[in-house]
Scaffold this active site. Structure first.
Site, PDB file in Angstrom:
ATOM      1  N   ASP A  51       1.701  -5.297   3.261  1.00  0.00           N
ATOM      2  CA  ASP A  51       1.533  -4.015   3.348  1.00  0.00           C
ATOM      3  C   ASP A  51       0.816  -3.158   4.118  1.00  0.00           C
ATOM      4  O   ASP A  51      -0.587  -4.085   4.384  1.00  0.00           O
ATOM      5  CB  ASP A  51       1.795  -2.950   1.778  1.00  0.00           C
ATOM      6  CG  ASP A  51       1.697  -1.581   1.466  1.00  0.00           C
ATOM      7  OD1 ASP A  51       1.713  -1.063   2.710  1.00  0.00           O
ATOM      8  OD2 ASP A  51       2.808  -1.621   0.293  1.00  0.00           O
ATOM      9  N   HIS A  92      -1.007  -5.414  -5.517  1.00  0.00           N
ATOM     10  CA  HIS A  92      -1.528  -3.286  -5.431  1.00  0.00           C
ATOM     11  C   HIS A  92      -0.504  -3.143  -6.068  1.00  0.00           C
ATOM     12  O   HIS A  92       0.769  -3.344  -5.765  1.00  0.00           O
ATOM     13  CB  HIS A  92      -1.880  -3.148  -3.674  1.00  0.00           C
ATOM     14  CG  HIS A  92      -0.530  -3.363  -3.412  1.00  0.00           C
ATOM     15  ND1 HIS A  92       0.099  -2.216  -2.728  1.00  0.00           N
ATOM     16  CD2 HIS A  92      -0.174  -4.349  -2.085  1.00  0.00           C
ATOM     17  CE1 HIS A  92       0.981  -2.406  -2.028  1.00  0.00           C
ATOM     18  NE2 HIS A  92       1.283  -4.030  -1.476  1.00  0.00           N
ATOM     19  N   CYS A 110      -1.548  -8.625   0.736  1.00  0.00           N
ATOM     20  CA  CYS A 110       0.386  -7.970   0.721  1.00  0.00           C
ATOM     21  C   CYS A 110       0.069  -8.300   2.264  1.00  0.00           C
ATOM     22  O   CYS A 110      -0.222  -7.478   3.014  1.00  0.00           O
ATOM     23  CB  CYS A 110       0.848  -7.180  -0.312  1.00  0.00           C
ATOM     24  SG  CYS A 110       1.890  -6.576   0.004  1.00  0.00           S
ATOM     25  N   CYS A 128       4.005  -2.095  -4.689  1.00  0.00           N
ATOM     26  CA  CYS A 128       4.101  -3.864  -3.460  1.00  0.00           C
ATOM     27  C   CYS A 128       5.757  -2.705  -3.782  1.00  0.00           C
ATOM     28  O   CYS A 128       6.700  -3.415  -5.019  1.00  0.00           O
ATOM     29  CB  CYS A 128       3.625  -4.465  -4.629  1.00  0.00           C
ATOM     30  SG  CYS A 128       3.711  -5.916  -3.164  1.00  0.00           S
ATOM     31  N   ARG A 173      -0.881  -0.580   3.881  1.00  0.00           N
ATOM     32  CA  ARG A 173      -1.692   0.560   3.000  1.00  0.00           C
ATOM     33  C   ARG A 173      -2.754  -0.905   2.787  1.00  0.00           C
ATOM     34  O   ARG A 173      -3.926   0.498   2.417  1.00  0.00           O
ATOM     35  CB  ARG A 173      -0.983   0.991   2.441  1.00  0.00           C
ATOM     36  CG  ARG A 173       0.243   1.721   3.079  1.00  0.00           C
ATOM     37  CD  ARG A 173       0.838   3.120   1.122  1.00  0.00           C
ATOM     38  NE  ARG A 173       1.624   1.482   0.723  1.00  0.00           N
ATOM     39  CZ  ARG A 173       2.642   1.841  -0.182  1.00  0.00           C
ATOM     40  NH1 ARG A 173       2.480   2.442  -0.310  1.00  0.00           N
ATOM     41  NH2 ARG A 173       3.218   0.857   0.043  1.00  0.00           N
TER      42      ARG A 173
END
Length: 257
Positions: free
Chosen positions: A55, A109, A53, A112, A57
Site C-alpha cells: 500500500d 495496517h 504491505c 488494508c 500509504r
C-alpha cells in the site's frame, strides 16, 4: 495537440518534476547527514527487516523516520511471509543469514485493501486471487472469532491484527530464522536470541503505529514441537549464568583497556 504529443509533453513534465524532487531530497539529506552518500556505497548494516504491505500509504522509512541504510524491506499485498513466496523467503534468508539483522518487523495496517478483498467471496482473477487465498486461510484459522464480530469495520481491523500474528508465526517457522535464534541463544555475547520478531499495526487515519498486544515468544514456544527444526543444547538457566560470566570478563577487559 494530438494524444501522442500530449503524452510526450506530460512524460517530460513528470520526469522533470521527479528529477527536481530527487535533487531536493538529496540536498536535505546531505544537510542532515553530510557523509550519508559517502557511507552508503561501503555497505549496509540495517537493524530491522521490515515485512510490510505494498500500500502506497504505508512508506516504512517515512512513518518510522529512518534514513537509507536503516531498514531492509519486503513489501507485498497484506504484508505476508508465506513459505511459498520465494521473494519474501529469500529476503529473510539474506537479511538474517548474511546481514545479521537482529529485529524482524511484520507491520499490517488498518484499511488494508488485501484484507477487504479477502473478506469478499469474489474471484479477483489470476495471481491476485491465488495470493488472497493465503489470507482466507488466516480467516479460516480464526473463523469463530471473526464470525462473531458483526460490525464490518471492526471485523476488518481484527482480521488485520490476526494476519500480522499469523505472519509473525510464519517468520518463526523459517529455517534460517530458527537456526540463527538457536545459535545466538547459545552465544553468551548476545543479549537475546536473534532475530527478535515484532508485530506492529499502523493506523493510516491517525499516523500512529502500535505494537500487537500478543506475546509472540510464547506462541513460538507453544508451537516449537510442531515447527521447530533446531533445538538448543543448553537450558535458559545455563545460558543466563554464561551471560553473567561473559559480562564480568567483558567489564574487566574494558577496565584494563
Amino acid at each position: 495537440m494530438t494524444v501522442k504529443k500530449f503524452q510526450s509533453v506530460y512524460t517530460r513534465f513528470v520526469v522533470t518534476d521527479q528529477r527536481f524532487a530527487s535533487q531536493r531530497w538529496r540536498t536535505v539529506a546531505q544537510l542532515n547527514d553530510y557523509p550519508l552518500f559517502e557511507k552508503l556505497p561501503t555497505g549496509q548494516w540495517p537493524k530491522y527487516l521490515w515485512i510490510g504491505c505494498s500500500d502506497s500509504r504505508v512508506p516504512e522509512t517515512t512513518i518510522l523516520g529512518m534514513k537509507p541504510g536503516d531498514i531492509f524491506v519486503v513489501r507485498n499485498i497484506a504484508n505476508q511471509a508465506q513459505r511459498q513466496d520465494i521473494a519474501s523467503q529469500a529476503a529473510i534468508a539474506y537479511g538474517v543469514g548474511v546481514l545479521d539483522i537482529p529485529h524482524i518487523v511484520v507491520c499490517g495496517h488498518y484499511g488494508c485493501g488485501g484484507i477487504k478483498a479477502a473478506l469478499n467471496n469474489v474471484d479477483h482473477g489470476g495471481p491476485l486471487e491465488n495470493w488472497l487465498t493465503y489470507l482466507r486461510d488466516v480467516y479460516r484459522l480464526h473463523k469463530d472469532e471473526l464470525d462473531a464480530i458483526t460490525d464490518e469495520d471492526a471485523k476488518q481491523r481484527r482480521f488485520v491484527e490476526l494476519n500480522v500474528l499469523e505472519q509473525c508465526l510464519n517468520v518463526y517457522k523459517n529455517d534460517v530464522v530458527q537456526s540463527k535464534r538457536v545459535a545466538t541463544f547459545e552465544d553468551p555475547s548476545k543479549p537475546f536470541p536473534m532475530p527478535q520478531v515484532h508485530g506492529l499495526i499502523y493506523d493510516i487515519s491517525t499516523g500512529n503505529i502500535n505494537r500487537l498486544d500478543v506475546d509472540l515468544e510464547k506462541y513460538a514456544e507453544k508451537y516449537s514441537g510442531t515447527y521447530g527444526m533446531y533445538a538448543p543444547t543448553k537450558t535458559n538457566d545455563e545460558m543466563a549464568k554464561e551471560r553473567v560470566e561473559f559480562k564480568k570478563v567483558e567489564s574487566v577487559e574494558e577496565a584494563v583497556a
